[in-house]
Scaffold this motif. Structure first.
Motif, PDB file in Angstrom:
ATOM      1  N   ALA A  73     -34.394  -8.671  32.849  1.00 34.96           N
ATOM      2  CA  ALA A  73     -33.431  -7.000  32.771  1.00 34.96           C
ATOM      3  C   ALA A  73     -33.138  -6.013  31.477  1.00 34.96           C
ATOM      4  CB  ALA A  73     -31.918  -7.150  34.060  1.00 34.96           C
ATOM      5  N   LEU A  74     -32.784  -7.190  30.811  1.00 32.81           N
ATOM      6  CA  LEU A  74     -32.351  -6.963  29.400  1.00 32.81           C
ATOM      7  C   LEU A  74     -34.283  -6.251  28.597  1.00 32.81           C
ATOM      8  CD1 LEU A  74     -30.271  -5.573  27.160  1.00 32.81           C
ATOM      9  CD2 LEU A  74     -31.230  -8.080  26.137  1.00 32.81           C
ATOM     10  N   SER A  75     -34.688  -7.381  28.710  1.00 31.30           N
ATOM     11  CA  SER A  75     -35.534  -7.077  28.334  1.00 31.30           C
ATOM     12  C   SER A  75     -36.337  -5.965  28.995  1.00 31.30           C
ATOM     13  CB  SER A  75     -37.151  -8.168  28.080  1.00 31.30           C
ATOM     14  OG  SER A  75     -35.928  -9.552  28.054  1.00 31.30           O
ATOM     15  N   GLU A 128     -41.216  -5.804  24.061  1.00 28.15           N
ATOM     16  CA  GLU A 128     -42.881  -6.530  24.287  1.00 28.15           C
ATOM     17  C   GLU A 128     -42.656  -7.586  23.789  1.00 28.15           C
ATOM     18  OE1 GLU A 128     -44.744  -1.836  22.329  1.00 28.15           O
ATOM     19  OE2 GLU A 128     -44.032  -4.027  20.766  1.00 28.15           O
ATOM     20  N   PHE A 129     -44.175  -8.604  24.572  1.00 28.91           N
ATOM     21  CA  PHE A 129     -43.500 -10.289  24.136  1.00 28.91           C
ATOM     22  C   PHE A 129     -45.203 -10.603  23.633  1.00 28.91           C
ATOM     23  CE2 PHE A 129     -40.676  -9.558  28.448  1.00 28.91           C
ATOM     24  CZ  PHE A 129     -39.897  -9.281  28.291  1.00 28.91           C
ATOM     25  N   SER A 146     -42.486  -5.103  28.289  1.00 32.90           N
ATOM     26  CA  SER A 146     -41.524  -5.827  30.108  1.00 32.90           C
ATOM     27  C   SER A 146     -41.866  -5.460  30.699  1.00 32.90           C
ATOM     28  CB  SER A 146     -40.649  -6.192  29.139  1.00 32.90           C
ATOM     29  OG  SER A 146     -39.785  -4.901  28.722  1.00 32.90           O
ATOM     30  N   GLN A 147     -42.044  -4.243  30.841  1.00 32.88           N
ATOM     31  CA  GLN A 147     -42.401  -3.505  32.408  1.00 32.88           C
ATOM     32  C   GLN A 147     -43.813  -4.650  33.036  1.00 32.88           C
ATOM     33  OE1 GLN A 147     -42.333   0.586  31.255  1.00 32.88           O
ATOM     34  NE2 GLN A 147     -44.651   0.351  31.155  1.00 32.88           N
ATOM     35  N   ILE A 153     -40.491 -12.691  20.958  1.00 36.26           N
ATOM     36  CA  ILE A 153     -39.902 -11.169  21.445  1.00 36.26           C
ATOM     37  C   ILE A 153     -39.569 -10.514  20.600  1.00 36.26           C
ATOM     38  CG2 ILE A 153     -37.461 -10.603  23.394  1.00 36.26           C
ATOM     39  CD1 ILE A 153     -38.680 -14.234  22.760  1.00 36.26           C
ATOM     40  N   HIS A 154     -39.785  -8.740  20.818  1.00 35.45           N
ATOM     41  CA  HIS A 154     -39.944  -7.931  20.386  1.00 35.45           C
ATOM     42  C   HIS A 154     -38.666  -6.807  20.537  1.00 35.45           C
ATOM     43  CE1 HIS A 154     -41.110  -4.167  17.704  1.00 35.45           C
ATOM     44  NE2 HIS A 154     -40.918  -4.622  17.544  1.00 35.45           N
ATOM     45  N   ILE A 155     -37.794  -6.315  19.740  1.00 33.18           N
ATOM     46  CA  ILE A 155     -37.255  -5.484  20.773  1.00 33.18           C
ATOM     47  C   ILE A 155     -37.017  -4.556  19.579  1.00 33.18           C
ATOM     48  CG2 ILE A 155     -34.570  -4.765  21.124  1.00 33.18           C
ATOM     49  CD1 ILE A 155     -34.526  -7.739  21.733  1.00 33.18           C
ATOM     50  N   PRO A 156     -37.375  -3.398  20.731  1.00 33.33           N
ATOM     51  CA  PRO A 156     -37.320  -2.018  19.275  1.00 33.33           C
ATOM     52  C   PRO A 156     -36.161  -1.508  18.730  1.00 33.33           C
ATOM     53  CG  PRO A 156     -38.354  -1.186  21.623  1.00 33.33           C
ATOM     54  CD  PRO A 156     -37.973  -2.797  21.602  1.00 33.33           C
TER      55      PRO A 156
END
Length: 294
Positions: free
Chosen positions: A128-130, A136-137, A150-151, A171-174
């Motif tokens: 959910a957090l992703s 992005e994975f 992720s969506q 896992i890439h988090i903006p």
């Protein structure tokens, strides 16, 4: 109980692991933290013919800041490592606040970021957090790599877009927007249990106090994390006062289509989903207002 017989491999590097996945495909399961896989195998709910233990792949254990404030996390990074990271605490408060909600400290000591995401339990926090953060994975195989939004990653109950020969590697988090107000939390039977209902709320206010960006993601209420887009659209452009927040929470409750199980009824989950949304929107608005003043 004991698991059914299986063949065990412990690759020493990523190319070796990918070659094993290419060879065994659907017959193989990846062992990372093992906090989900081993119980399933012991109960014989999972019976892989091959187990590929990737714990020696040190190249997948890292937390790396990007040049523009974004964050890259290796899939084998322990949840506890992220929880204790000063960089994460400073640069992404929502990620820092979410990790401690995952089960118990003993589980987080071994559980990995990538393992929780790939397991894709609909009541888990990290999927959910992703979705809420727009992560992005990176998926690697012996034939190459691809990036999955992720969506698009979570397809259903414990089902993802990963192919049998692919391994989640990063896992890439903006970059975190400091103007966001946020809140995260869940209702569970006991502390550390999977969420009966959980919610993550993000919103940003413009100079006039109107909402210009909102994300509302619920978990534990469907086959995958549920982004409440109708409620988000209703919120954007409005001033999130008590009345508006109550109306948005009502829309969330109405739009949820959860299942009933032995832990909670669908009606309960719909009601609690609305209640959590209202409470967390109030908290997020207060945080967003404080952010505007700093």
């Amino acid at each position: 109980m004991k698991p059914a017989p299986f063949e065990y491999f412990a690759p020493q590097n990523l190319p070796e692991a990918l070659e094993l996945l290419e060879q065994y495909g659907e017959e193989a399961k990846i062992l990372a933290g093992g906090q989900s896989l081993m119980p399933l195998m012991n109960l014989r709910l999972a019976r892989p013919k091959v187990v590929i233990d990737i714990n020696r792949l040190s190249e997948l254990q890292y937390i790396a800041p990007g040049s523009n404030g974004d964050l890259a996390v290796g899939a084998l990074t322990r949840q506890r490592t992220v929880e204790r990271s000063d960089f994460v605490q400073r640069e992404n408060p929502l990620l820092a606040a979410t990790i401690p909600l995952i089960s118990h400290a003993q589980i987080r000591n071994r559980g990995t970021i990538g393992g929780s995401i790939v397991h894709a339990d609909p009541a888990a926090e990290l999927p959910a957090l992703s979705v809420a953060l727009g992560a992005e994975f990176t998926a690697r195989s012996a034939r190459g790599q691809r990036v999955i939004q992720s969506q698009d990653f979570f397809l259903g109950y414990m089902t993802t877009a990963l192919q049998p020969t692919e391994l989640l590697t990063e896992i890439h988090i903006p970059a975190w927007d400091p103007g966001f107000g946020w809140a995260v939390g869940e209702v569970s039977r006991r502390e550390g249990d999977f969420a009966l209902v959980g919610a993550i709320v993000l919103l940003r206010l413009d100079e006039n106090g109107a909402c210009e960006n909102a994300r509302i993601v619920l978990f534990g209420v469907g086959a995958a994390p549920v982004r409440m887009r109708k409620a988000e659209e209703m919120l954007c452009g409005s001033r999130p006062d008590g009345r508006t927040i109550a109306e948005v929470a009502g829309v969330v409750s109405e739009d949820l289509e959860p299942d009933s199980d032995l832990h909670a009824s669908a009606e309960y989950r719909k009601e609690v989903g609305g209640v959590l949304t209202r409470r967390f929107l109030e908290s997020a608005v207060n945080r967003a207002k404080r952010a505007k003043r700093t």
